[in-house]
Design an enzyme around this catalytic site. Sequence first.
Site, PDB file in Angstrom:
ATOM      1  N   TYR A  86      -5.327   0.305  -1.928  1.00 45.09           N
ATOM      2  CA  TYR A  86      -5.779   1.519  -1.243  1.00 45.09           C
ATOM      3  C   TYR A  86      -4.980   2.738  -1.733  1.00 45.09           C
ATOM      4  O   TYR A  86      -5.554   3.813  -1.997  1.00 45.09           O
ATOM      5  CB  TYR A  86      -5.610   1.330   0.272  1.00 45.09           C
ATOM      6  CG  TYR A  86      -5.828   2.577   1.089  1.00 45.09           C
ATOM      7  CD1 TYR A  86      -7.110   3.086   1.293  1.00 45.09           C
ATOM      8  CD2 TYR A  86      -4.758   3.251   1.675  1.00 45.09           C
ATOM      9  CE1 TYR A  86      -7.312   4.234   2.044  1.00 45.09           C
ATOM     10  CE2 TYR A  86      -4.937   4.391   2.427  1.00 45.09           C
ATOM     11  CZ  TYR A  86      -6.216   4.883   2.608  1.00 45.09           C
ATOM     12  OH  TYR A  86      -6.403   6.025   3.349  1.00 45.09           O
ATOM     13  N   PHE A  87      -3.683   2.552  -1.899  1.00 42.21           N
ATOM     14  CA  PHE A  87      -2.855   3.655  -2.402  1.00 42.21           C
ATOM     15  C   PHE A  87      -3.233   4.019  -3.844  1.00 42.21           C
ATOM     16  O   PHE A  87      -3.191   5.195  -4.221  1.00 42.21           O
ATOM     17  CB  PHE A  87      -1.364   3.306  -2.305  1.00 42.21           C
ATOM     18  CG  PHE A  87      -0.824   3.437  -0.904  1.00 42.21           C
ATOM     19  CD1 PHE A  87      -0.393   4.670  -0.432  1.00 42.21           C
ATOM     20  CD2 PHE A  87      -0.757   2.352  -0.053  1.00 42.21           C
ATOM     21  CE1 PHE A  87       0.092   4.806   0.863  1.00 42.21           C
ATOM     22  CE2 PHE A  87      -0.278   2.472   1.241  1.00 42.21           C
ATOM     23  CZ  PHE A  87       0.149   3.709   1.700  1.00 42.21           C
TER      24      PHE A  87
END
Lengths: 214, 214
Positions: free
Chosen positions: A129-130
């Site tokens: 996600y990052f």
Amino acid sequence: MNVLVIGANGQIGTHVVQKLNTQQGTDPVAMVRKQEQVEKFQGQGIETTLVDLEGSVADIEDAMDSIDAVVFAAGSGGKTGADKTLLIDLDGAAKAVEAAVNKGVKRFVMVSAFQAHNRNNWSEQIKHYFVAKHHADRILEESKLDHTIIRPGALTNDAGTGKISIAENLEPGSVTREDVADTIIASLLSDNAVNQSFDLINGDTDIEEAVKNL
Amino acid sequence: MNVLVIGANGQIGTHVVQKLNTQQGTDPVAMVRKQEQVEKFQGQGIETTLVDLEGSVADIEDAMDSIDAVVFAAGSGGKTGADKTLLIDLDGAAKAVEAAVNKGVKRFVMVSAFQAHNRNNWSEQIKHYFVAKHHADRILEESKLDHTIIRPGALTNDAGTGKISIAENLEPGSVTREDVADTIIASLLSDNAVNQSFDLINGDTDIEEAVKNL
């Protein structure tokens, strides 16, 4: 100022739309992907546009007629897989940036993730996600749009406090979604926030003052 | 020319390493992520470096000492999830580009995916994979490295034919992994391939001639 809110039906997006709608001088256009969401916002007298972020750049451009600024508050959410993270959080954001560039919409505020600029501080569990948020931010930074990238800490549903701390790098902390929304709007309205990126948690400084001091 | 081959243990990477090793004037350094792979390549007299693409940019920089060019042939593969696609195909590539920039390695050849530059032609089933490859390619294009982006069609394990077709846009077709490897090497050795991106399938033109005509 006409503001297209992408991800208007999300929790932060909803706050942003309501606040833009009630304050003087700003008018939201809620961009949502389901007909029932259109009806919800239209029932509140809010201009609404039905566009799927998984669609084409041209679809998103159509939503940007008469728009002065874009807030990107969309996210695939925690319940979907990493494939949707790629399609929405990365490529959806990239397409929104491309659409803004193509349509000459200069102002763009991105809701990012805490420390998304710093690979060393990414949670192992949701590292993917990052990665998506990191590269979406970089695409915006390289676009030459007048951008603000806001990287909030752990989000809560508590009532807004009106007090925040913002800086290039902060120690982890939490922030209410309502305060994130108010920081987005303060950023839209302040020249000092142009081409700035910052972590955001609740703190001791009034939101408008914090943004003016950027 | 010392060439770091990232993803050396993959099927295309293996061809590239073997060919660089046997031809005059090029020396491969095989970058792999498992000790057993180090031993395999070292057993063949090939210089090898153990670096995990999920590690830091600094780790990848360490692998670039005395390197003149990078070939990125790594991929998370079909068996892993979209989270690994984000970590390897997108952020792994981004980190390799950053490392090359930081170390002053000017030449970078990327193995991309057929039509990765064209959202309209992405397979619905693996759209997330194309998103990752698309943005990895864009990161390389914006890096100012001397880059070549090769977008092969459906890969086969047939013996190389030595004949290809390359162009900005091609109709779908297949290409042998050995011909992809030879196209990578021809691109490394031709100034005409600098800052070029192209689809690649098997065709009627000798590989070196096709690359020279770019």
